[in-house]
Design a protein around this motif. Structure first.
Motif, PDB file in Angstrom:
ATOM      1  N   VAL A 123       0.854  -1.193   0.000  1.00  0.00           N
ATOM      2  CA  VAL A 123       0.000   0.000   0.000  1.00  0.00           C
ATOM      3  C   VAL A 123       0.892   1.246   0.000  1.00  0.00           C
ATOM      4  N   PRO A 124       0.808   2.092  -1.024  1.00  0.00           N
ATOM      5  CA  PRO A 124       1.688   3.259  -1.110  1.00  0.00           C
ATOM      6  C   PRO A 124       1.266   4.373  -0.155  1.00  0.00           C
ATOM      7  N   LEU A 125       2.187   5.263   0.093  1.00  0.00           N
ATOM      8  CA  LEU A 125       1.858   6.507   0.781  1.00  0.00           C
ATOM      9  C   LEU A 125       1.252   7.436  -0.269  1.00  0.00           C
ATOM     10  N   PRO A 126      -0.047   7.750  -0.169  1.00  0.00           N
ATOM     11  CA  PRO A 126      -0.742   8.426  -1.278  1.00  0.00           C
ATOM     12  C   PRO A 126      -0.538   9.937  -1.290  1.00  0.00           C
ATOM     13  N   VAL A 127       0.701  10.368  -1.349  1.00  0.00           N
ATOM     14  CA  VAL A 127       1.012  11.797  -1.344  1.00  0.00           C
ATOM     15  C   VAL A 127       1.834  12.123  -2.584  1.00  0.00           C
ATOM     16  N   GLU A 128       1.399  13.130  -3.294  1.00  0.00           N
ATOM     17  CA  GLU A 128       2.106  13.534  -4.509  1.00  0.00           C
ATOM     18  C   GLU A 128       2.054  15.054  -4.645  1.00  0.00           C
ATOM     19  N   PRO A 129       2.958  15.649  -5.424  1.00  0.00           N
ATOM     20  CA  PRO A 129       2.930  17.105  -5.607  1.00  0.00           C
ATOM     21  C   PRO A 129       1.802  17.532  -6.543  1.00  0.00           C
ATOM     22  N   ARG A 130       1.087  18.561  -6.153  1.00  0.00           N
ATOM     23  CA  ARG A 130       0.085  19.194  -7.009  1.00  0.00           C
ATOM     24  C   ARG A 130       0.410  20.687  -7.078  1.00  0.00           C
ATOM     25  N   LYS A 131       0.461  21.188  -8.285  1.00  0.00           N
ATOM     26  CA  LYS A 131       0.846  22.589  -8.478  1.00  0.00           C
ATOM     27  C   LYS A 131      -0.350  23.513  -8.275  1.00  0.00           C
ATOM     28  N   ARG A 132      -0.119  24.583  -7.512  1.00  0.00           N
ATOM     29  CA  ARG A 132      -1.148  25.589  -7.267  1.00  0.00           C
ATOM     30  C   ARG A 132      -0.567  26.976  -7.527  1.00  0.00           C
ATOM     31  N   TYR A 133      -1.406  27.881  -8.044  1.00  0.00           N
ATOM     32  CA  TYR A 133      -0.976  29.229  -8.389  1.00  0.00           C
ATOM     33  C   TYR A 133      -1.514  30.238  -7.386  1.00  0.00           C
ATOM     34  N   VAL A 134      -0.702  31.243  -7.101  1.00  0.00           N
ATOM     35  CA  VAL A 134      -1.132  32.394  -6.306  1.00  0.00           C
ATOM     36  C   VAL A 134      -0.871  33.641  -7.151  1.00  0.00           C
TER      37      VAL A 134
ATOM     38  N   ALA B 132       2.891  36.754  -9.823  1.00  0.00           N
ATOM     39  CA  ALA B 132       2.287  35.462  -9.465  1.00  0.00           C
ATOM     40  C   ALA B 132       3.390  34.480  -9.134  1.00  0.00           C
ATOM     41  N   TRP B 133       3.034  33.429  -8.437  1.00  0.00           N
ATOM     42  CA  TRP B 133       3.981  32.347  -8.188  1.00  0.00           C
ATOM     43  C   TRP B 133       3.228  31.025  -8.115  1.00  0.00           C
ATOM     44  N   ALA B 134       3.981  29.957  -8.219  1.00  0.00           N
ATOM     45  CA  ALA B 134       3.419  28.614  -8.108  1.00  0.00           C
ATOM     46  C   ALA B 134       4.126  27.866  -6.994  1.00  0.00           C
ATOM     47  N   GLY B 135       3.397  27.001  -6.339  1.00  0.00           N
ATOM     48  CA  GLY B 135       3.967  26.168  -5.283  1.00  0.00           C
ATOM     49  C   GLY B 135       3.312  24.807  -5.295  1.00  0.00           C
ATOM     50  N   TYR B 136       3.866  23.889  -4.512  1.00  0.00           N
ATOM     51  CA  TYR B 136       3.346  22.525  -4.478  1.00  0.00           C
ATOM     52  C   TYR B 136       2.503  22.289  -3.226  1.00  0.00           C
ATOM     53  N   TYR B 137       1.345  21.689  -3.422  1.00  0.00           N
ATOM     54  CA  TYR B 137       0.610  21.074  -2.327  1.00  0.00           C
ATOM     55  C   TYR B 137       1.171  19.676  -2.124  1.00  0.00           C
ATOM     56  N   GLU B 138       1.290  19.260  -0.862  1.00  0.00           N
ATOM     57  CA  GLU B 138       1.570  17.848  -0.581  1.00  0.00           C
ATOM     58  C   GLU B 138       0.209  17.158  -0.560  1.00  0.00           C
ATOM     59  N   TYR B 139      -0.248  16.795  -1.725  1.00  0.00           N
ATOM     60  CA  TYR B 139      -1.640  16.398  -1.922  1.00  0.00           C
ATOM     61  C   TYR B 139      -1.858  14.928  -1.567  1.00  0.00           C
ATOM     62  N   ASN B 140      -2.742  14.696  -0.619  1.00  0.00           N
ATOM     63  CA  ASN B 140      -3.127  13.340  -0.242  1.00  0.00           C
ATOM     64  C   ASN B 140      -4.259  12.898  -1.158  1.00  0.00           C
ATOM     65  N   THR B 141      -3.954  12.033  -2.101  1.00  0.00           N
ATOM     66  CA  THR B 141      -4.953  11.601  -3.088  1.00  0.00           C
ATOM     67  C   THR B 141      -6.034  10.717  -2.478  1.00  0.00           C
TER      68      THR B 141
ATOM     69  N   THR C 172       2.694  13.972   6.896  1.00  0.00           N
ATOM     70  CA  THR C 172       2.621  14.567   5.567  1.00  0.00           C
ATOM     71  C   THR C 172       1.190  14.482   5.045  1.00  0.00           C
ATOM     72  N   GLY C 173       0.970  15.013   3.822  1.00  0.00           N
ATOM     73  CA  GLY C 173      -0.313  14.870   3.146  1.00  0.00           C
ATOM     74  C   GLY C 173      -1.376  15.868   3.557  1.00  0.00           C
ATOM     75  N   PHE C 174      -0.996  17.059   4.034  1.00  0.00           N
ATOM     76  CA  PHE C 174      -1.962  17.999   4.594  1.00  0.00           C
ATOM     77  C   PHE C 174      -2.740  18.780   3.533  1.00  0.00           C
ATOM     78  N   SER C 175      -2.364  18.661   2.287  1.00  0.00           N
ATOM     79  CA  SER C 175      -3.164  19.151   1.158  1.00  0.00           C
ATOM     80  C   SER C 175      -3.544  20.623   1.277  1.00  0.00           C
ATOM     81  N   GLY C 176      -2.548  21.459   1.611  1.00  0.00           N
ATOM     82  CA  GLY C 176      -2.793  22.890   1.665  1.00  0.00           C
ATOM     83  C   GLY C 176      -3.112  23.428   3.039  1.00  0.00           C
ATOM     84  N   HIS C 177      -3.316  22.549   4.029  1.00  0.00           N
ATOM     85  CA  HIS C 177      -3.642  22.990   5.390  1.00  0.00           C
ATOM     86  C   HIS C 177      -2.445  22.892   6.327  1.00  0.00           C
ATOM     87  N   GLY C 178      -1.296  22.478   5.807  1.00  0.00           N
ATOM     88  CA  GLY C 178      -0.193  22.079   6.678  1.00  0.00           C
ATOM     89  C   GLY C 178       0.420  23.188   7.490  1.00  0.00           C
ATOM     90  N   ILE C 179       0.595  24.399   6.929  1.00  0.00           N
ATOM     91  CA  ILE C 179       1.357  25.423   7.633  1.00  0.00           C
ATOM     92  C   ILE C 179       0.691  25.805   8.947  1.00  0.00           C
TER      93      ILE C 179
END
Length: 508
Positions: free
Chosen positions: A335-346, A428-437, A457-464
């Motif tokens: 069973v993998p750790l279901p976390v991958e980078p997802r690009k988001r723009y600000v 503008a800038w782009a950053g990665y979400y640690e996205y939990n699929t 890990t895997g907080f999907s934008g709520h981590g900070i």
């Protein structure tokens, strides 16, 4: 008479020892030795003894250790180089990832076990140029539907209130306490009200506003299609995420944590013959993680042995887990750790003639998930929106797609805030979400197979906003053997094994 000059007195212990030996067979030796003893009598006897012992140890070392030859590094050179770099070849706890979550873990471990744990943090980029922590908008809110997320955010607010006391008087996170404003259509109104009740029961403070009250409170808003809004009154707003990361890292280092700039490229395991597990008809010997291989900035590979490892590598956590065979092994390791980078723009823009919402405007999120907030006193606004699944951009770079703003962000902003019809894009800038699929929520706690591996890990934008609570929780698991303050058991990896996701309701 033999004279001992000033330069000789500075080295008198070895000179005296040799002299006494040389004159032991001479007729006038007693006289010469007597002179030497008189000269040395001014030195403290304890100091003289320590010098004698030190000299003896040097002679033993020179006799035992090999002599340096051309182009060959001696043991002294080797130890000197590694002491200078402070590279730890062994440690108690290895934290993989030195961003907000990893540095919070290091801080809490060293705060509680200052001398009891040797903690090493591996971070591949000490500039944090592409780190998710530093590229986030730094929001803090309690407007969630899951109890644990609300509790972690409440503690985040408490931590930020005392941040100077905890992390140092020079740490200024510039907290802006204007709250969040979550808007809902008729379809999401009931869920938003239920969420608000739960949040207030747990200690948050927010209010539900009808469309008419929203218009009264925020005259800049077009309430067409808006049924209600939930407005945070306390403990919500936004802050400087880089300042919080800096504070965690600075204090962790002050407490004795070691930071290594490099990238983990592999794990080594060791068998645990005394621990057995049975899967159906087969019996296997369990393995424990034992060592990591780190590629340093100069390309050199170095190894670090550890007792406990923690994967807190943000968007790259899934890839780090694969190195430990998580997702590629057998049984639980399949069973993998279901976390991958997802690009988001600000996106950063200004409203024409600065006619937009005032500086006390909350971070506002409309029913489509489009958000905006003021940024400083210069009339700038930040805005963005998570794309639909079919709109997901490739995550192989951090280039910004400005057309996404024109097609998917700006129309929603202009509908909600009519003065946003006339704006000027600034940057503008782009950053990665640690996205939990799996369910877009954090994965916190031990791995079910490896008894010495923890995951955060895997907080999907709520981590900070959750970094203070998550760091404390992992430290509790390692030091106390259980969660002591906020019970994050439901956020463990086990929920993935049994296919029981934790979904937020009507939350972005």
């Amino acid at each position: 008479m033999f004279r001992i000059g000033k330069s000789s007195l500075q080295r008198k212990v070895p000179r005296i020892c040799r002299f006494a030996s040389d004159v032991s067979n001479k007729n006038d030796g007693s006289r010469r030795v007597g002179v030497a003893r008189v000269e040395a009598s001014a030195e403290n006897p304890v100091s003289r003894t320590l010098k004698l012992l030190g000299n003896d140890m040097k002679r033993v070392k020179n006799f035992i250790l090999p002599k340096k030859t051309a182009n060959e590094e001696t043991v002294d050179d080797y130890l000197s180089r590694y002491r200078k770099e402070d590279f730890q070849t062994h440690c108690d706890v290895l934290v993989i990832g030195g961003g907000g979550v990893g540095s919070s873990i290091a801080y809490w471990l060293k705060k509680r076990a200052r001398e009891g744990l040797n903690v090493v943090v591996v971070e591949k980029d000490s500039t944090y140029q592409k780190a998710s922590t530093c590229l986030s908008v730094g929001g803090l809110r309690q407007q969630f539907s899951i109890v644990e997320n609300i509790q972690m955010s409440l503690y985040g607010a408490e931590f930020l209130r005392d941040v100077k006391k905890l992390l140092g008087s020079e740490v200024d996170v510039n907290f802006t306490p204007f709250g969040y404003l979550m808007l809902a259509s008729e379809q999401g109104a009931e869920q938003l009200q239920q969420n608000s009740k739960l949040q207030n029961v747990l200690g948050a403070k927010n209010e539900i506003l009808t469309a008419s009250r929203l218009k009264e409170r925020f005259p800049w808003m077009n309430t067409d299609g808006i049924a209600i809004g939930c407005h945070g009154l306390e403990k919500e707003g936004w802050f400087d995420p880089w300042a919080l990361l800096y504070g965690f890292k600075k204090r962790a280092i002050e407490y004795g944590a070691h930071y290594v700039e490099g990238e983990v490229v592999g794990f080594e395991c060791r068998e645990l013959p005394d621990v057995l597990t049975t899967h159906s008809s087969s019996t296997e010997v369990l393995e424990g993680l034992d060592k990591v291989s780190i590629r340093m900035k100069d390309g050199e590979l170095r190894n670090v042995k550890f007792s406990i490892a923690i994967i807190a590598a943000g968007a790259q956590s899934g890839n780090v887990a694969k190195m430990a065979r998580i997702g590629t092994g057998k049984n639980m390791l399949s069973v993998p750790l279901p976390v991958e980078p997802r690009k988001r723009y600000v996106y950063v823009f200004q409203c024409q003639n600065d006619s937009g919402p005032g500086i006390n405007t909350p971070l506002t999120i409309d029913p489509t998930g489009t958000y905006f907030r003021r940024d400083g006193l210069g009339g700038n606004y930040l805005a963005g929106k998570s794309p639909l699944p079919e709109e997901e951009p490739a995550a192989d770079n951090l280039e910004v797609d400005y057309s996404y703003f024109d097609s998917s962000v700006w129309p929603n902003l202009a509908h909600l805030v009519p003065t946003f019809e006339a704006i000027k894009m600034k940057s503008a800038w782009a950053g990665y979400y640690e996205y939990n699929t799996f369910d877009e929520n954090g994965i916190v706690g031990p791995h079910p197979y490896y008894n010495n591996l923890y995951i955060a890990t895997g907080f999907s934008g709520h981590g900070i906003q959750q970094t203070p609570a998550v760091g404390r929780a992992i430290a509790e698991m390692i030091i106390d053997g259980e969660f002591r303050t906020i019970d994050l058991t439901r956020f463990g990896f086990d929920r993935i094994l049994v296919d029981q996701p934790l979904y937020e309701a009507n939350i972005v």
